[in-house]
Every structure is written in C-alpha cells, then in structure tokens.
Design an enzyme around this catalytic site. Sequence first.
Site, short mmCIF file in Angstrom:
data_model
loop_
_atom_site.label_atom_id
_atom_site.label_comp_id
_atom_site.label_asym_id
_atom_site.label_seq_id
_atom_site.Cartn_x
_atom_site.Cartn_y
_atom_site.Cartn_z
N GLU A 4 2.50 -17.22 -2.89
CA GLU A 4 2.55 -16.34 -4.06
C GLU A 4 3.43 -15.16 -3.74
O GLU A 4 3.15 -14.41 -2.81
CB GLU A 4 1.14 -15.83 -4.39
CG GLU A 4 0.58 -16.49 -5.62
CD GLU A 4 -0.79 -15.92 -5.99
OE1 GLU A 4 -1.55 -16.68 -6.60
OE2 GLU A 4 -1.08 -14.76 -5.66
N ASP A 6 -3.86 -3.73 -9.00
CA ASP A 6 -3.84 -3.87 -7.55
C ASP A 6 -4.45 -2.68 -6.84
O ASP A 6 -4.33 -1.55 -7.31
CB ASP A 6 -2.41 -4.10 -7.07
CG ASP A 6 -1.95 -5.52 -7.34
OD1 ASP A 6 -2.50 -6.43 -6.68
OD2 ASP A 6 -1.08 -5.72 -8.21
#
Lengths: 267, 401
Positions: free
Chosen positions: A49, A60
């Site tokens: 990824e 995040d």
Amino acid sequence: MSKLKNIFQTLKQNQQKAFIPFITAGDGGLDNTYALMQTLVDSGADVIELGVAFSDPMADGVVIARSHQRAVEAGVSLDNVLDLVRRFRQLNNTTAIVLMGYLNPIEIFGYQAFADKARECGVDGVLVVDMPAEEAHDLKRRLDAVDIDFIFLVAPTTTDKRLKLLATIASGFVYFVALKGVTGAQHLNIESVNANLMKVRKFIDLPVGVGFGIKDATTAQKVSKSADAVIVGSVLVAFIEKYSRDKTKMLASVGTLAKQISLALKR
Amino acid sequence: MNNYNLPDDSGHFAQYGGIFIAETLMIAVSELKEAYEKYQDDSDFIAEFKHDLKHYVGRETPLYHAQNLSQKISGAQIYLKREDLNHTGAHKINNTIGQALLAKRMGKTRIIAETGAGQHGVATATVAARLGLECVVYMGEIDMARQALNVFRMKLLGASVIPVKSGSKTLKDALNEAMRDWVTNIDNTFYIIGTVAGPHPYPMMVRDFQSVIGKEAKRQFSNQAGGLPDALVACVGGGSNAIGLFYPFIDDKSVAIYGVEAAGYGLEKGPTAHAAPLCAGSVGVLHGNRTYLMEDKNGQIIEGHSISAGLDYPGVGPEHAYLKDSGRANYVAVTDEEALDGFHTLTRVEGILPALESAHAVAYGMKLAKQLGKSKNIIINLSGRGDKDIHTVREIEGNGL
C-alpha cells in the site's frame, strides 16, 4: 482476473494470509520509496500500500501524518507516485500495488486521467480515505472500466445498512479498521476484532484485511486467525522517520520487521 | 415566494458540499444528521434556543443606522448589524448555543472544537462551562501565540486548549486534529464546528443557527426604513456570519449580496499572500466537503495569509461556492491595508471598534456605499468586536497615536 483476487485465492488455497505493508510514497524521496518497495517484496509482502501524500491527512495519526508532511514538503505529487509504480512494474509484475490517500489530489488530477494513468502504470487498487461509498459512484465507474479494484474502509461502527452498501461497491478486499481512532493508535482488542469480522463477512463477500494498531508479528498472527490480510503501516513509517539519515539501517529495520510479520502469516 | 431549498438530502448545494469523510466518522455524522433532523423543528428545542439567545446572549442585537459613517462617505445609508454586542463579542455564540443544546439532547458529555483566532473556541468554552460539559479546544501553535489572551480566556472557562503542532500549525490543522479526536472518542464526544464547513449536516445546521442574524436584520430594517435593503455586505472566512445574514434574503432578488474575502497583501501576489478561495481559488475537497479552496496544482492545500486570523482559512463553506457559481452572491476581496482603514474609520467616526474580520466588510461596505449613491441602503454585518485585535493593530502600527 484482478491481481488482488488472484493473490487472495492462491493464499487461501495454501491456507496463508496476505501481508500488506503501508509506506508513504516519497517519504525520504522517491528513490528511497523504490528501495523500500524492493525490501518489502523481498521480505514477503503480497500487496504494497503506497500512501499518496496530502497536506491534510485527517484520518491518520501523528506518525503517518508526519510522513505525509515530509513527502508534501519534498514536492511529491500523485503524478510522481504513479510514475514510481510504473518504475516498480518494470521489474515486478506479481506484487499488487494499492494507492491509499485522500480525495483532493485525485480531484485535481481528474478522475478519468487518474484511472487511465493508474492502469497504464500498473496500479491494482485504490483506497480513497475521505470518499465514502455515497460519493464514490463516478470514480467507481471509471476504475471499473480499467479493471482497478476500489477498496473501502470498514469501521467497527459501520452499520449493517452501510455494510450492504459497501458490498455493492467494494472490490479486491475491504480494509477493516481494527479500532476506533486514527492510524497507529493503541488498544487493539483481538476479541472484538474477531467478532466484528464475523459481522463484516455476513454482508461482504470479499477478503478482509485488518489494519490500524498492528505493530508486531505476534499481534499480526493473532489477527490473521480471522482476517485474510494484515495491514501494517505506522510502525514501518516510524522506522523510515527514525533512520531518515541512515538508509542502510532504515532498509534493514523495515526489512527485519516485515519479514517477521510475513513469516507469522505464512505458517 | 420561497424557492431556495438547498442543500438536498445528501447535503449537496449542486456540486458542492456533500459528505467526504473517512468511514470511521460516518456513524458520528449520521447520528448528528438524525439528531438535527429530529430537533430542528422540535418546539421545545426551538424554545430553549430562542430563550438562550435572548437571555444569555443578549439578542436581539441592534441594527444600527450609522449616520456619521454614511455622511462621511456621502453615499448609501449604512446600517450595521451589531453582532459585536453578543455575549463573548461575536456571532460565533449563536451557533455554539445551538450545537451545545443538541449535544446535550444526544447525551454527549464531552465537547471538542477547533479554533483559529480563538473566538469560536471562546464561544464553545463558554457554553460548555454553562452546561457543565467537558471541553477540549484544538488550536494551532502559531495561532496560540498570536491570540494568547483568548487562550487564557478559554482556560479560565475550564477548557483544555491543545496546541496543534502538525502541518502549518493554524486553523486547518486544528480542524484535522479535532477530527482525529472525534474519531477516537466517538461515543461520548460532540464536535462543535465553528463555521459553515465540514461534512453535511454542518454547513446547513450552522447556517440555520446563524440565520437569526438575517431574520432579525430583515425585520429591523423593514421597521426602521421600510422595505428591503439594497445590498448586504459580510466578511467571509469559512463564511458563517455571512451566510447567517444572507440566507433569509436569498429569495429577495432585489437585494444584492456581497461576501468579502481577505485579499491579504493583494490577490495579485499569489496564493500564499491572501485567503480568498472564492475570488482566486479552485474547486476541491477538504474537511468533509467539496468547495473552493486555496490549493496548488497537485491538490495540496495552501496556507494563505490575512491580517485577520479568523479569515485565514484555505476553504470556504460550500453554500458560498454555490451562491458564487449561481450568481446570486458576489464575492470580492479587500486587502489588509483596506481592512485596517475600515477599522480606524469606524472606530473614529462611530466609536465602534470592529474585529479585523468585520473590518473587511466595513471597508468594502464603504466602497459600495459610495458607488450606490445616496438613495440606497446597505446592511453591513459587524460580526465581532475588535478588542481581541487591539494587540495586532498596535504591533503593526506601533504604539504611537
């Protein structure tokens, strides 16, 4: 058949689970990411990824958010990341590549231009963190047309109704967020993950990857009992940050941990 | 005739708005949407909201005919909607009262907020103190230094102010951090967004709470001068005070609408020199909605500049994006220098010290009044008072007077 589908089928036949490491593309420079990708492949990654840097990575945690910031400051664009995938594909046509990022860089690139170039460069899947299924139909149509899988997050709080909706739009695999919070957070509860995965599987007939909060081989192994794939990001990105001035150590520490986790999933 | 009824059910103002958030937040946003749908027409909720606006905030605020200013300009008659006279000194509290009442009904015990200049943070800490709710305010480290007094004010009110050190360390990063907190503490936490941005239903809900400004102004103008004003002027950062004034007039097509963005050092100096996404930005997706943004060619968000910390936001409410494209509203920009001129003029001529945000509206309103001529009437939204900015003005202009 899509590369992701193929990978998950083969692993299933061998009763193994997929290892999916995450790194932010362009963190430490694009050449650095290229070297890390090789290391991850050598360490047993089935899918990589690649984070596409965005100036405002809302979902995040601090570690990955800082990696976005470093890549943005280095001027890394979505276009650069696609070129990086093309470079990787010249020597590797087996490891699947999934781009994970936020919508705005894709909006500015243009959905069709993005789908076309992603296909041309050899991208296998796309996960757009801040694009829920309700808003995703236009991009879905264009990704379908070029056989790129559209991967979606599933949260512990995702309702049955939304699971049904996600089942109609997701392909490749779904990414189950193991905990309430942001990437790299603490408090992973294996039992609740297992229970949640049962619920997800009731509605979605796709491999399920589990991520957020998995930091070592032991946890990865426990999670893999009910998951089809384990996604590991923050702990690797933390090594990239820590050893930003010592590339040899960076590659070695990323490689060592990746290998441990990968082995735990391939027993 | 009432034919404007945006957003649609999915939160879109044509192509703008919507819900662009991570799956991890979908539950919180849909809970909020359901709660707001349930209570927005609930008579008890409305009564409590109105009661608090009257007895706690001090509404209604005056619509003040600024005769000295009008005379000095020798143009249109200028009316000021005095949101600066609200409790806590700005329009922000109209919204925090509404959202906090909603939070209470939803059984949430913890309030979070983002703040730039600190006005929304103060307004949130204030209502949290009154309702006995835990309050955490995220504020960029740079903004904390710029607005130290407001930080202390929030702390006095019992809020924790958390410095945000990521990204550009300003408002947009505070918003990112608040979103991260919300995802993590979804069960007990209500996120009070301070402007008409964020995912649906925020732009609609904040507009509805702020529309008390325009409803009052419309009635007051009709009582004082008769009929409708010819133009409305309000500053636009995220755009909550502006939409609050504009919204009740959208179907009154004879009323011209002007939103005033921050041109900072000048629009011609490029995107890092101003904070005017509607005048000089492009369309993109940030903080949960599609709208005009300050962004580079790769879709990275650009941190702009304005003398006023409250206008220094790289996005703008999606409804403004729609009103711009549809042509119903005009968006213009004034520079730091022009805003300072507006600040001083209003202070000296009327004895009213406007916030630097509102001074942008004053500066453009003065220009517009001149253009329109004596037979016309305009309403300028004086969204906040300037006490918080005295320090900034003093730093820029030196101590000597």
